[in-house]
Design a protein around this motif. Structure first.
Motif, PDB file in Angstrom:
ATOM      1  N   PHE A   4     -44.527 -78.358-102.848  1.00 42.11           N
ATOM      2  CA  PHE A   4     -44.965 -79.196-101.737  1.00 42.11           C
ATOM      3  C   PHE A   4     -44.620 -80.647-102.030  1.00 42.11           C
ATOM      4  O   PHE A   4     -44.789 -81.114-103.158  1.00 42.11           O
ATOM      5  N   LEU A  20     -53.858 -78.550-103.271  1.00 34.53           N
ATOM      6  CA  LEU A  20     -52.711 -77.663-103.505  1.00 34.53           C
ATOM      7  C   LEU A  20     -52.442 -77.518-105.000  1.00 34.53           C
ATOM      8  O   LEU A  20     -52.212 -76.410-105.503  1.00 34.53           O
ATOM      9  N   THR A 249     -42.215 -77.520 -99.118  1.00 37.66           N
ATOM     10  CA  THR A 249     -42.861 -77.771 -97.832  1.00 37.66           C
ATOM     11  C   THR A 249     -43.301 -79.229 -97.772  1.00 37.66           C
ATOM     12  O   THR A 249     -43.971 -79.725 -98.680  1.00 37.66           O
ATOM     13  N   ILE A 251     -45.389 -82.356 -96.230  1.00 36.24           N
ATOM     14  CA  ILE A 251     -46.622 -82.706 -95.523  1.00 36.24           C
ATOM     15  C   ILE A 251     -46.598 -84.202 -95.263  1.00 36.24           C
ATOM     16  O   ILE A 251     -46.439 -85.005 -96.186  1.00 36.24           O
ATOM     17  N   ILE A 372     -46.105 -80.780 -90.466  1.00 38.44           N
ATOM     18  CA  ILE A 372     -47.464 -80.642 -90.991  1.00 38.44           C
ATOM     19  C   ILE A 372     -47.969 -82.045 -91.256  1.00 38.44           C
ATOM     20  O   ILE A 372     -47.400 -82.775 -92.073  1.00 38.44           O
ATOM     21  N   THR A 393     -56.163 -78.260 -93.951  1.00 42.25           N
ATOM     22  CA  THR A 393     -54.706 -78.119 -93.966  1.00 42.25           C
ATOM     23  C   THR A 393     -54.236 -77.485 -95.264  1.00 42.25           C
ATOM     24  O   THR A 393     -53.383 -76.591 -95.261  1.00 42.25           O
ATOM     25  N   ALA A 394     -54.801 -77.924 -96.384  1.00 44.42           N
ATOM     26  CA  ALA A 394     -54.421 -77.329 -97.673  1.00 44.42           C
ATOM     27  C   ALA A 394     -54.770 -75.845 -97.710  1.00 44.42           C
ATOM     28  O   ALA A 394     -53.978 -75.018 -98.186  1.00 44.42           O
ATOM     29  N   GLU A 396     -55.028 -73.793 -95.207  1.00 45.35           N
ATOM     30  CA  GLU A 396     -54.124 -73.054 -94.329  1.00 45.35           C
ATOM     31  C   GLU A 396     -52.765 -72.860 -94.992  1.00 45.35           C
ATOM     32  O   GLU A 396     -52.145 -71.782 -94.897  1.00 45.35           O
ATOM     33  N   LEU A 397     -52.286 -73.882 -95.678  1.00 47.18           N
ATOM     34  CA  LEU A 397     -50.998 -73.770 -96.375  1.00 47.18           C
ATOM     35  C   LEU A 397     -51.062 -72.752 -97.508  1.00 47.18           C
ATOM     36  O   LEU A 397     -50.146 -71.951 -97.693  1.00 47.18           O
ATOM     37  N   ARG A 400     -50.919 -69.068 -96.455  1.00 45.89           N
ATOM     38  CA  ARG A 400     -49.616 -68.541 -96.071  1.00 45.89           C
ATOM     39  C   ARG A 400     -48.961 -67.801 -97.238  1.00 45.89           C
ATOM     40  O   ARG A 400     -47.982 -67.113 -97.071  1.00 45.89           O
TER      41      ARG A 400
END
Length: 400
Positions: A4, A20, A249, A251, A372, A393-394, A396-397, A400
């Motif tokens: 990330f 994360l 990814t 952010i 994001i 948000t973290a 949800e990431l 995944r």
């Protein structure tokens, strides 16, 4: 290679990066400036280490307190000194804010402390409007208050409070962001005042906000240190113009990163350290909010040494007063001294030191489906909302 890349090292970026990294991901944070934290910052005025931005956080939801506990700062969470905040109306003398209200919306429009602020005719108008059947709840808090309590209640009482808390007019504040349960409570109870009564009864006892001994700015190095301990890579002076360049990814935690920023609002803050024994009595409680049309240019004043016991002890008999402005005065310090004297009704002949800073508050933004985004543009102002959104948000990431 980073899993990330977080573009922006404000509180939102640090929170999402830390969460994360705590789950084992490799994370890099890119901050364009030479410091972290954004508007959660520190400066020194009169030999005192003070917050240069946010100096408290909402306790609703407990998300900030939970984060502070993880960072080892739980023992330094402090409540403000009990006592009312005040309001400087557009005309007349300052008055204490009504005791039973939510963002200035009264639980009883006809209560004596509400009538003292808005006048009897406006209070009676609010009671009459709120007795009407409830239809569809408007999208913004301003429209809701105007519909259920009238324009005078909005302008004279609610708008100054909302401006002081959210740095924007109620017409710009979505109802869901003002309070996530307000719209449902209005429909369920059948009135705005009834909804305020229900929400206040359901809220835990105690102050609605809290601070950190030594300043809210302590959150930033605590987050950064913990992120680096977990293997996170923090890069200062690292501007990212192409969101396709960082690894993994991406952010976005910085307003306008990768695209032109929407126009924001400038907020100026002047901090005064003064000597004046008359302020020992806290003549305006912990501070004042200012209604539009009042004979000063400041929009709010915080008597910080009256609000925070730890700061009163550190100041050693001096007083710290913070004033915020929507329009930058030609001479910010001189304007702040004059406005503070008018609002506090006390002369300030000895100004030990003063500091002037300003912040750009980004406008709310719609998020493209391929980005994001965390931070104030999507979560609104206030640490509680920003931290909660970054944590979600973290999660949800990671899911995944």
């Amino acid at each position: 290679m980073a899993d990330f890349s977080v573009v922006g090292g404000g509180v939102a970026g640090l929170v999402v990066a830390r969460r994360l990294a705590a789950s084992g991901a490799s994370v890099a944070v890119f901050e364009a400036s030479d410091h972290l934290g954004g508007t959660v910052a520190r400066h020194e005025v009169g030999g005192l280490a003070l917050d240069a931005g946010a100096e408290s956080f909402a306790v609703r939801g407990g998300v900030v307190e939970a984060l502070l506990a993880e960072l080892g700062l739980a023992g330094d969470v402090v409540a403000p000194t009990p006592g009312p905040a005040w309001l400087q109306p557009s005309t007349g003398d300052a008055v204490p804010l009504p005791a039973t209200a939510l963002l200035g919306i009264p639980a009883d429009p006809l209560a004596a402390d509400v009538v003292r602020v808005v006048g009897l005719s406006a209070a009676e108008r609010a009671a009459d409007l709120d007795a009407l059947p409830v239809g569809e709840v408007p999208a913004t808090l301003g429209a809701l208050v105007r519909e259920r309590h009238g324009a005078q209640m909005l302008d004279r009482l609610v708008a100054p409070v909302v401006h002081g808390v959210h740095s924007q007019h109620p017409d710009e504040l979505p109802v869901a962001r003002a309070h996530p349960g307000l719209a449902d409570a209005v429909v369920s109870v059948g009135s705005l005042s009834g909804a305020v009564t229900r929400l206040r009864a359901a809220a835990p006892p105690g102050a609605a906000v809290a601070g950190i001994r030594g300043g809210v700015n302590r959150l930033v190095p605590a987050l950064a240190d913990d992120l680096e301990r977990r293997g996170g890579d923090i890069r200062l002076g690292a501007r990212v113009d192409d969101l396709g360049a960082p690894e993994g990814t991406v952010i976005v935690a910085a307003p306008g990163a990768g695209s032109p920023a929407a126009p924001g609002r400038r907020i100026d803050l002047v901090t005064l350290v003064v000597e004046q024994e008359e302020l020992d009595a806290a003549p305006r409680g912990t501070g004042l909010l200012v209604a539009a049309g009042a004979p000063v240019n400041a929009r709010a004043l915080t008597h910080a040494t009256a609000k925070w016991e730890w700061l009163r002890e550190a100041a050693g008999g001096r007083h710290v007063v913070r004033l915020s402005y929507d329009a930058t005065p030609a001479d910010p310090v001189a304007a702040a001294v004059a406005d503070a004297e008018a609002l506090l009704a006390v002369r300030l002949p000895v100004v030990v030191d003063a500091a002037h800073v300003f912040w750009m508050r980004p406008a709310a933004a719609s998020v493209p489906s391929d980005l994001i985004v965390v931070g104030e543009t999507v979560a609104g102002s206030g640490l509680a909302g920003i931290v909660a959104h970054a944590e979600r948000t973290a999660a949800e990431l990671l899911a995944r």
